[in-house]
Structures are given as structure tokens and as C-alpha cells.
Enzyme design. Sequence first.
Site, PDB file in Angstrom:
ATOM      1  N   GLU A 167      35.373  10.470   9.639  1.00  0.00           N
ATOM      2  CA  GLU A 167      35.443  10.141   8.213  1.00  0.00           C
ATOM      3  C   GLU A 167      34.470  10.987   7.401  1.00  0.00           C
ATOM      4  O   GLU A 167      34.780  11.406   6.277  1.00  0.00           O
ATOM      5  CB  GLU A 167      35.162   8.652   8.005  1.00  0.00           C
ATOM      6  CG  GLU A 167      36.275   7.728   8.451  1.00  0.00           C
ATOM      7  CD  GLU A 167      36.330   7.525   9.952  1.00  0.00           C
ATOM      8  OE1 GLU A 167      37.342   6.993  10.442  1.00  0.00           O
ATOM      9  OE2 GLU A 167      35.335   7.895  10.634  1.00  0.00           O
ATOM     10  N   HIS A 237      38.891  -4.574  10.217  1.00  0.00           N
ATOM     11  CA  HIS A 237      40.075  -4.099   9.504  1.00  0.00           C
ATOM     12  C   HIS A 237      40.430  -5.032   8.351  1.00  0.00           C
ATOM     13  O   HIS A 237      41.605  -5.208   8.026  1.00  0.00           O
ATOM     14  CB  HIS A 237      41.260  -3.960  10.460  1.00  0.00           C
ATOM     15  CG  HIS A 237      41.044  -2.970  11.556  1.00  0.00           C
ATOM     16  ND1 HIS A 237      40.367  -3.274  12.705  1.00  0.00           N
ATOM     17  CD2 HIS A 237      41.389  -1.660  11.664  1.00  0.00           C
ATOM     18  CE1 HIS A 237      40.311  -2.209  13.494  1.00  0.00           C
ATOM     19  NE2 HIS A 237      40.922  -1.212  12.883  1.00  0.00           N
TER      20      HIS A 237
END
Length: 434
Positions: A167, A237
Site C-alpha cells: 500500500e 475488513h
Amino acid sequence: MVNLVMTSSKSVRLTTSILRGNIRTRSRAIGANAERYLSIRPRPLHSPASRATNGQTIQSKIEFRRTFSSATAVAPLTRSSPAGDPAYQYASAYDPSTPEPDYPALGSTSKLNLFSAINAAMSTAMHTDPTAIVFGEDVAFGGVFRCSQNLLEKYGSHRVFNTPLSENGIAGMAVGYASAGGTAIGEIQFADYIFPAMDQIVNEMAKFRYRSGNQWNCGGVTLRAPCGAVGHGGLYHSQSPESYLAHTPGLVVVMPRGPRCAKGLLLSAIRSKDPVVFLEPKILYRASVEEVPDADYEIPLGKAEIIREGADVTVVGWGAQLRTLQKACELALKDGISCELIDLRTILPWDSETIIKSVMKTGKLVVSHEAPITCGFGAEVAATLQQECFFYLEAPIQRVCGYDTPFNLVFEKYYLPDEKKNLDAIRKVMDLSR
């Protein structure tokens, strides 16, 4: 006054620390009432044209100016009104009075869910901007939520491609590509994993324009990230990181509530001259379906939308929480309570003006979001409205938010601020105002 020419960022940091130490020592020697401030003004030795063509490292002449005066006051930086910021924090003026698109005039529509509307926006942006590229983990085959499906076939592997599982690398590449003049559309596969990229987002992306005095920028960056609860995401998540990002001046943070506004907001984000983090409520990818204009249209950033008008209570939210708040307002109506429901849409810079006008009318405010209550963005909304509308408020502001715990898989339905919790808050402000 000290003039230096530096060729190494390490040298700049070292020399800056030494000079600051000297300044502090001298400041104490002058007296307790002495004030000083330090301004750093980069002056490139090459023209913008040569920077764009040869990509050579730019030497900067850094001027350290020390001024001692007991009368000196440094103007605060503004976040809600970036147009008035002389330090070039933002490129655009995010004006709440900017008109909405004239949807009937846009012509034909198609019934799309949220991920299809996101896909349509990216395709439109790539069609109209040959420098636009889409990249991230698994985006070449369409991504885990199918948001980038068929883009590789349309625009080629040089414009739609996978990246390593990094990321920080995705965000860093976006900054570099945009700083060279391109339009970068990066995907962080889940917003929960945006935290490894925070160094690039906070220290590079958000500050790039500001630190150069508006001489260069990376405004062509848009980072997309699915966020929020999905029913089975658990700890890693399900998070909603908007308040972390909203604490970063220089960023624009957006969260749509449905397909039609998602397409218009994403096109505005991609074409904005400021870096944008675009958070997409993943529970809505397939659950939310609307008629979406086929045309190319933009919804202005920095502008809230009044979804339903009311007279008794102002209710504010963003993203997927708007579905919950719609239900709460319908239930309140059965009790004879008229709620004015407002979708913030842009978290930073946020449209305080629209909320203030509404609260001046209703005298009551309920703000709700999925993220934990402590330091959630609802706290910023509540603090601002308490400051601006104190004499109009008829009851304490209510925040209906997630709990201060990690997101729990088994107890998700108890964690989420559902319509019943929000209805209780609406009833409470009504009771307290009587």
C-alpha cells in the site's frame, strides 16, 4: 538572515535542526516576550519547463528568516475555507454554493449498482484523459469487488495494471506519477490496509503543494478504498478510517452514499487539482441500485446534500450510514417528528455552512457514523455546531456511533449504530427541548 543552497534532503534536515537550536538559544537570550517565526521559501533554480522535460533534481535556495517581535501574530491555517489560505494548502475553493448537476438535462440513465457506477466513472475519466491510469492489487482482472472490470480490455495493460502487495508503494507511485503531470487512480484493496500508506499520504501527498509554495503539486492523485461494515468482515475488513484522514490538512476526503452520487463525486475527485482519498462503503457495492445518468457529470466536492427537508431535528451522516438514517427518519415521522436529513458527502473540507443553517432552523442535531465515537468525525461536527449555533440549540447534540472497541465479527449487529439507536437519539433531543 542566512542563505543556503542545499543538494541533499539529509543536509537540509541536519542544518535546519542546527539552525533551530541556535534560534531557540538566541530567542531565550532576548527575553521571555520575544517571538520569532521561521519561514522556508523554496526557490527553484530551474524553470517549470525544464523540470517537466529533464526531471533533474531541483536545487533550492532556502531562506531562513528570523523575526523577533512581541506584536507578531501568525494567522491560523484554515481547513473549511481553503480558498482563503495564502499558503496554497488547496488548489480549489470548495464552495457549498456551487450548483448541483441538472440531472434531467443529462438525458438517458442506466440502472447501476455502486461498483458499476464506480467503474463507469473510471472509464469516463480514462476516456477523456489519456494520462489517467488505474493501478493497485488485482485491479487488472477487475479487482476483488469488480470495480475495474473490463478497463484493461478497453485501455490496455500500460494504463491498467497490478501492483505488488504494498500500500505504501501504491500511494508513493501515485504521488510520483501525479507530480509529473499524470492522473493517478490508485486502489487500496481495503481501507483497513491504508495505514501502511499513511507516510506517503500524510507526509508527501497532502503536503506536496504546501511545502513548495504552490510551485509544484501532486493534485492528480485519487486513492480509492472500500470501507465500512459488510456483515462478515471482522477486525480487518470493516473499519472506517475517515477521521484519521480528515486530520490531515491538504487532503480531500470523500464518501458517497449511492451509485448516482458516487459517479459524479468520483469524476470530480479524479479531475480535482487536489489529492483525494475516495472511501467507498463496500456493503453498498451490490446492495445499492439507482438510475445513474449515462452522461459525463460531476458533483461538486465540499458540498453537503439535503436529502429530505424537515423542521424539528437535523440528522447528519455520510456513506452507508445514510440508509440507516433514512429508516430512522421514517420511524420518527410516525411519531410526528420531522427530520432534516443531510449527507455530508465530503468529509474534508466539510460543508459546515449547510449544517449550521439547518440547525439554526431546527435547534437540534443528531450526527451518526460507523466509526468509533471517540475522536470520530462526528466530534468535529458537534464541536463546530456547538460553537456556531450555541444560542440556537434547544437540546444537547447527540452522537450515535460505533463503540470504542475493535470491530467485532460476532457482535457486529450490536456494534453498529442502527436505526433504533438513532431513533432513540431523535426522540431524546425532542424530549429535552420541551
